[in-house]
Design a protein around this motif. Structure first.
Motif, mmCIF file in Angstrom:
data_model
loop_
_atom_site.group_PDB
_atom_site.id
_atom_site.type_symbol
_atom_site.label_atom_id
_atom_site.label_comp_id
_atom_site.label_asym_id
_atom_site.label_seq_id
_atom_site.Cartn_x
_atom_site.Cartn_y
_atom_site.Cartn_z
ATOM 1 N N MET A 316 0.848 -1.193 0.000
ATOM 2 C CA MET A 316 0.000 0.000 0.000
ATOM 3 C C MET A 316 0.880 1.238 0.000
ATOM 4 N N LEU A 317 0.731 2.055 -1.034
ATOM 5 C CA LEU A 317 1.479 3.299 -1.148
ATOM 6 C C LEU A 317 0.525 4.456 -0.879
ATOM 7 N N THR A 318 0.916 5.328 0.023
ATOM 8 C CA THR A 318 0.071 6.458 0.403
ATOM 9 C C THR A 318 0.596 7.732 -0.231
ATOM 10 N N ARG A 319 -0.287 8.426 -0.935
ATOM 11 C CA ARG A 319 0.038 9.697 -1.558
ATOM 12 C C ARG A 319 -0.991 10.743 -1.131
ATOM 13 N N GLY A 322 -4.563 9.947 -2.026
ATOM 14 C CA GLY A 322 -5.156 8.698 -1.584
ATOM 15 C C GLY A 322 -4.176 7.543 -1.560
ATOM 16 N N ASN A 323 -4.686 6.348 -1.284
ATOM 17 C CA ASN A 323 -3.878 5.136 -1.192
ATOM 18 C C ASN A 323 -4.006 4.310 -2.467
ATOM 19 N N VAL A 324 -2.917 3.679 -2.852
ATOM 20 C CA VAL A 324 -2.903 2.778 -4.000
ATOM 21 C C VAL A 324 -2.316 1.449 -3.540
ATOM 22 N N THR A 325 -2.975 0.356 -3.880
ATOM 23 C CA THR A 325 -2.533 -0.972 -3.449
ATOM 24 C C THR A 325 -2.098 -1.795 -4.653
#
Length: 490
Positions: A316-319, A322-325
């Motif tokens: 899970m990458l948080t920017r 929002g979050n992208v999985t």
């Protein structure tokens, strides 16, 4: 309709075009990135090359929903078709009920873009036709109408629908190549057994040994003993590679990914990142093997970044938006020298490192990561006479047969436990194996995680033996592979 890729998911984007009075020019709104802004020049040149006329009025292109940031050059084609439909140069009905993805060259040809497979899955979900470049990656979907467009020139010459080919012709499966085989590896029968256990149960494995001991040779043959990808696994792995603009032909043919990043890889390169977000090596190894050679040479911060994916099977990458999985369910195979010179514990060459140097080198890997690797293996150098005997050891076919049988048995066992109302998360041990496990845990000061992972390896060993119960012998072998007398055999 167009689409933008976010992680491995695709969000549909409605491309709205209005031609009105005002100064000539084209404005693209709706949070486009630089690649989409540059579409103004590509679309203008492509339309003229195809024989269409560019309106001498104000053109406004809106990408809805406006709050979502859009990325990629795949909007060239839907923007061009939107302009042609708005100016009456093609039938507006032609641009409806389909999802278009493609980059335009200056001469009007349609080029493939990254994420074609993910966009096709989005079109299937929306019940739309999918139109892409004729030479895009193959799309292994049977329940979506796939169409391919070669260029806008054909539309100018023959009219709207004639530019859409009747079917998307994906590339044929890659020709079979001579596969590597464990039989080519002299000796190392214990190592082959460890790799069979790792492949059967999806366990991580760490090899420690001097240079030339065969660590890389062993690791490169792991995919040859793993079962082919099932349809669901194939689609998941292919989507990740498609989004990353990596070839997917071998994956569609059933081959599991094998990723071998260099030890200079950054954290973003390993777990994902960048702008736009791109999957890292742990995700590109999804349903396959991630091989980290020279493990101690990786930066400590990079290595610690893979701990969470090993536990959860995802990243899970948080920017800010929002979050992208990204999916990241892989078999970790790692290799390292035991010390800076590489010969600590070697039977033939003397180590020139001091004790502090050896400890410092081994501590680069970090205890928390070591604790998450189930199988620890010392790999010794094979003597020249043993290599020259040319004896063929256990082959990949033999090891793969055991892996397949163990997985089939595990599936059967899981179904039996489900019928009894058990989820199989915790398996009760008989009295003898239970006392043996407690004794081993106390002897080696095992943590709770170590006990759980040791039992998981013992369960895999029992599956290889087609035993419904975990026996003391299975636990003993699991403990032997997990507990070493110091990394590197000390």
């Amino acid at each position: 309709m167009g689409a933008t890729v976010r992680g491995v998911e695709v969000v549909p984007v409605r491309v709205e075009v209005v031609v009105s009075g005002g100064l000539p020019g084209m404005a693209i709104v709706g949070m486009p990135d630089a690649a989409i802004q540059e579409a103004r020049e590509r679309v203008r040149a492509a339309l003229r090359a195809a024989g269409f006329s560019m309106p001498g009025e104000k053109i406004v292109v809106n990408l809805a929903p406006s709050h979502l940031r859009k990325t990629g050059s795949g909007f060239d084609l839907p923007i061009a078709l939107g302009i042609l439909a708005a100016t009456g140069q093609i039938d507006p009905a032609w641009a409806r009920d389909a999802l278009y993805v493609g980059e335009l060259s200056l001469d009007g040809r349609v080029r493939p873009v990254a994420g074609t497979l993910a966009c096709a899955i989005c079109a299937r979900r929306l019940g739309l036709d999918f139109v892409c470049a004729a030479d895009s990656d193959p799309v292994p979907l049977d329940d979506v109408r796939l169409l391919a467009m070669t260029s806008l020139v054909q539309a100018a010459r023959e009219g709207g629908a004639a530019a859409v080919l009747p079917a998307h012709r994906g590339r044929a499966a890659p020709a079979a190549v001579e596969a590597l085989d464990f039989a080519e590896v002299a000796g190392h029968e214990t190592a082959k057994r460890a790799f069979q256990i790792a492949a059967a149960g999806g366990h991580g494995l760490l090899m420690m040994g001097p240079p030339g001991s065969g660590k890389t040779m062993l690791a490169s043959r792991v995919p040859t003993i793993m079962p082919p990808l099932c349809p669901d696994e194939m689609l998941e792995a292919a989507v990740v590679h498609s989004v990353a603009a990596e070839p997917i032909d071998a994956i569609i043919a059933g081959q599991r990914p094998f990723r071998h990043p260099h030890h200079s890889a950054t954290l973003a390169g390993l777990v994902g990142g960048g702008s736009p977000l791109r999957p890292g090596e742990v995700s590109l190894a999804h349903h396959g093997v991630l091989f980290l050679d020279e493990l101690a040479e990786f930066k400590s911060s990079v290595l610690q970044g893979i701990r969470q994916p090993m536990e959860s099977g995802s990243v899970m990458l948080t920017r800010a938006d929002g979050n992208v999985t990204f999916p990241a369910r892989f078999v970790l195979v790692a290799a390292s020298n035991p010390c800076p010179c590489g010969y600590f514990g070697d039977e033939e060459r003397e180590c020139t490192c001091t004790v502090p140097q050896i400890r410092g080198y081994q501590n680069r890997i970090g205890g928390p990561l070591i604790d998450r690797i189930d199988l620890h293996l010392d790999v010794r150098r094979i003597r020249p006479a043993e290599i020259l005997e040319r004896r063929r050891g256990t082959s990949s076919a033999q090891l793969r047969e055991g892996v397949m049988a163990a997985r089939d048995f595990a599936s059967w066992r899981a179904s039996q436990m489900a019928e009894k109302g058990s989820d199989g998360s915790i398996e009760a041990l008989a009295d003898g194996p239970r006392r043996f496990m407690i004794a081993q845990a106390e002897l080696h000061a095992m943590s709770g995680r170590a006990i759980t992972r040791t039992l998981a390896v013992a369960r895999t060993i029992a599956d290889l033996a087609e035993s419904q119960e975990i026996e003391s012998a299975h636990i003993a072998e699991a403990v032997n592979f997990r507990v070493r007398d110091g990394i590197g055999g000390k």
